[in-house]
Design a protein around this motif. Structure first.
Motif, PDB file in Angstrom:
ATOM      1  N   ASP A 192      -2.623  62.059  72.704  1.00 31.20           N
ATOM      2  CA  ASP A 192      -3.679  61.111  72.110  1.00 31.20           C
ATOM      3  C   ASP A 192      -3.362  61.778  70.179  1.00 31.20           C
ATOM      4  N   THR A 241       2.576  53.384  62.968  1.00 30.76           N
ATOM      5  CA  THR A 241       2.404  54.537  63.709  1.00 30.76           C
ATOM      6  C   THR A 241       3.928  55.423  63.640  1.00 30.76           C
ATOM      7  N   ARG A 270      -1.628  49.473  70.681  1.00 32.28           N
ATOM      8  CA  ARG A 270      -1.587  50.509  70.720  1.00 32.28           C
ATOM      9  C   ARG A 270       0.108  51.235  70.214  1.00 32.28           C
ATOM     10  N   MET A 271      -0.092  52.476  68.967  1.00 27.63           N
ATOM     11  CA  MET A 271       1.048  52.918  68.860  1.00 27.63           C
ATOM     12  C   MET A 271       1.759  51.611  68.574  1.00 27.63           C
ATOM     13  N   SER A 272       1.004  50.869  66.661  1.00 28.89           N
ATOM     14  CA  SER A 272       2.480  50.416  66.612  1.00 28.89           C
ATOM     15  C   SER A 272       3.466  50.435  65.818  1.00 28.89           C
ATOM     16  N   HIS A 308       2.900  54.683  74.477  1.00 30.25           N
ATOM     17  CA  HIS A 308       1.332  54.719  74.711  1.00 30.25           C
ATOM     18  C   HIS A 308       1.018  53.368  74.999  1.00 30.25           C
ATOM     19  N   GLU A 315      -2.608  59.040  68.385  1.00 30.50           N
ATOM     20  CA  GLU A 315      -3.364  58.014  67.662  1.00 30.50           C
ATOM     21  C   GLU A 315      -4.621  58.900  66.783  1.00 30.50           C
ATOM     22  N   ARG A 333      -5.829  60.145  62.909  1.00 35.05           N
ATOM     23  CA  ARG A 333      -7.546  59.655  62.808  1.00 35.05           C
ATOM     24  C   ARG A 333      -7.992  60.545  62.096  1.00 35.05           C
TER      25      ARG A 333
END
Ligand SMILES: [Zn+2]
Length: 445
Positions: free
Chosen positions: A295, A342, A337-339, A328, A297, A301
């Motif tokens: 995880d 990122t 998810r997971m741009s 992801h 991301e 955070r």
């Protein structure tokens, strides 16, 4: 040296894409940056390297790798396929690493370093194991790195799986090598203290490592919670979860790297953040070993510094970018998810900050005056507008590793027009094939 006619991708806090620009390099540093015409007038006597409009950007950084894994390529594991990660360790990695000689260690490093230069990776953080050739193994890798001209941080993985004498030899190898690095801080080669993983380390050995370790100069580099087995083992041994156990023995901290952290709970994530410990993410390895999805991301955070490694997969870091981006989304069934931003935060911003922990003398992973001249040339012709904002998506969907045509590390040109200047790839690959065949023979593969 003056690199002219370049389109600079600077990365760094103020990301810029600058056309018709030049970079002036002196020694191992970038000294000046400006319009090609202006710098040509300012440095008329400098040796010029014409980029012919190519993208010129900081070299990629790999936050966690294993050069010795090179000899696993194409190796057959006798018997049924391993059913889970603990079986992969026992039947592949712990057989291969025992078979390695110092010659094997040198050539597996050299083939990875060639791969790195060709595909634009100029800094690598390696984690080494060769239980039957421990003493001096880090020097052998350092010689290969020196020969290749790249930047690397090395360590030996201490483990109890081969008995107390080899655990001690691992500790000694780290200490000896780190000492040699501390006395030579201007080098392209740094050292840190390697540990395999909580599941192969007893309390007694962890205590010994803590006692021997000097947190003023370096941290630890360890795998943690890559598979549930690491948590079950830690709970059984200590009643604590892995990250708590490592914290008890002083393993965490702002100079330490925890690779993977796939199976950690929220308190462990907080602890990683509170201690400033680095986490590295290796999506290709996680998929290959079917250990689950970290995880990352969530870690970012809560303020954990997450970087991107390759765990011994190819040293083409844009392949790892692409794997992270897709992994992801597929696992969570959510395209949000997971741009790309990122992925770039991990691979560019965080990896550069992590590399600076080991090479603190100058900025790294950024094109600014004063930074290390670790630079790659990319022959990319975008078919759509490319801006600082959409750059990560151009890398994810447009860049190919084959577009890397040149590489410079610490101001030294290592590859020009796709030609390696200091390493004979065919000769090294031939020697590596011969050694790998013998190593496979010793394993019975
Ligand atoms: Zn690893």
């Amino acid at each position: 040296m003056l690199i002219t006619n370049a389109t600079l991708v600077t990365w760094g806090a103020t990301r810029r894409i600058l056309e018709n620009h030049a970079l002036y390099i002196e020694g191992d540093r970038i000294v000046d940056l400006g319009l090609s015409s202006e710098l040509q007038a300012k440095y008329p006597r400098a040796a010029a390297l014409d980029a012919r409009g190519q993208y010129v950007m900081p070299g990629n950084i790999c936050a966690h790798t294993h050069f010795y894994g090179a000899f696993a390529r194409g190796m057959a594991i006798p018997g049924d396929p391993p059913k889970d990660f603990p079986e992969i360790l026992e039947r592949l990695w712990w057989k291969l690493d025992k078979a390695l000689t110092l010659d094997d260690v040198r050539y597996s490093a050299l083939v990875c370093l060639i791969d790195a230069i060709k595909h634009g990776t100029t800094t690598l953080i390696d984690h080494h194991a060769s239980p039957n050739a421990i003493d001096g193994s880090l020097d052998v890798i350092a010689e290969a790195v020196q020969q290749a001209g790249l930047r690397a941080c090395l360590c030996y993985e201490v483990t109890d799986r081969d008995g107390p004498e080899k655990a001690k030899a691992g500790i000694e190898e780290n200490l000896r090598f780190i000492k040699s690095r501390i006395s030579n801080p201007q080098s392209r080669i740094a050292g840190t203290f390697g540990l395999h993983a909580s599941l192969t380390l007893s309390d007694a050995t962890l205590e010994e490592c803590r006692a021997a370790h000097d947190a003023r100069h370096y941290g630890f580099h360890i795998h943690a919670a890559e598979h549930e087995a690491d948590q079950y083992d830690s709970l059984k041994k200590s009643g604590m979860r892995v990250i708590n156990r490592l914290n008890k023995f002083g393993v965490l901290g702002p100079r330490s790297i925890v690779a993977h952290a796939v199976h950690i709970d929220p308190r462990e994530a907080e602890l990683l953040g509170e201690t400033g410990t680095w986490v590295t993410h290796q999506p290709r390895s996680n998929m290959n070993n079917a250990v689950g999805v970290a995880d990352v991301e969530g870690l970012l955070r809560v303020g954990v510094k997450v970087g991107l490694g390759n765990d011994g997969f190819s040293n083409a870091m844009w392949d790892e970018w692409k794997a992270a981006y897709l992994h992801h989304k597929a696992a969570r069934r959510d395209p949000r998810r997971m741009s790309g931003a990122t992925v770039a935060e991990m691979a560019v911003t965080n990896n550069a900050a992590l590399a600076n922990v080991f090479f603190p003398e100058a900025p790294i992973g950024v094109l600014v005056p004063g930074a290390f001249a670790d630079i790659i040339f990319v022959d990319y012709h975008p078919a759509t507008p490319m801006t600082v904002d959409n750059l990560p998506w151009h890398i994810l969907f447009g860049f190919e590793n084959s577009m890397v045509t040149g590489a410079i590390c610490a101001g030294k040109v290592l590859m020009k027009d796709r030609r390696l200047l200091f390493l004979d790839e065919a000769e090294i690959a031939a020697r590596s094939r011969g050694l790998a065949k013998k190593a496979w023979g010793r394993i019975g593969a």
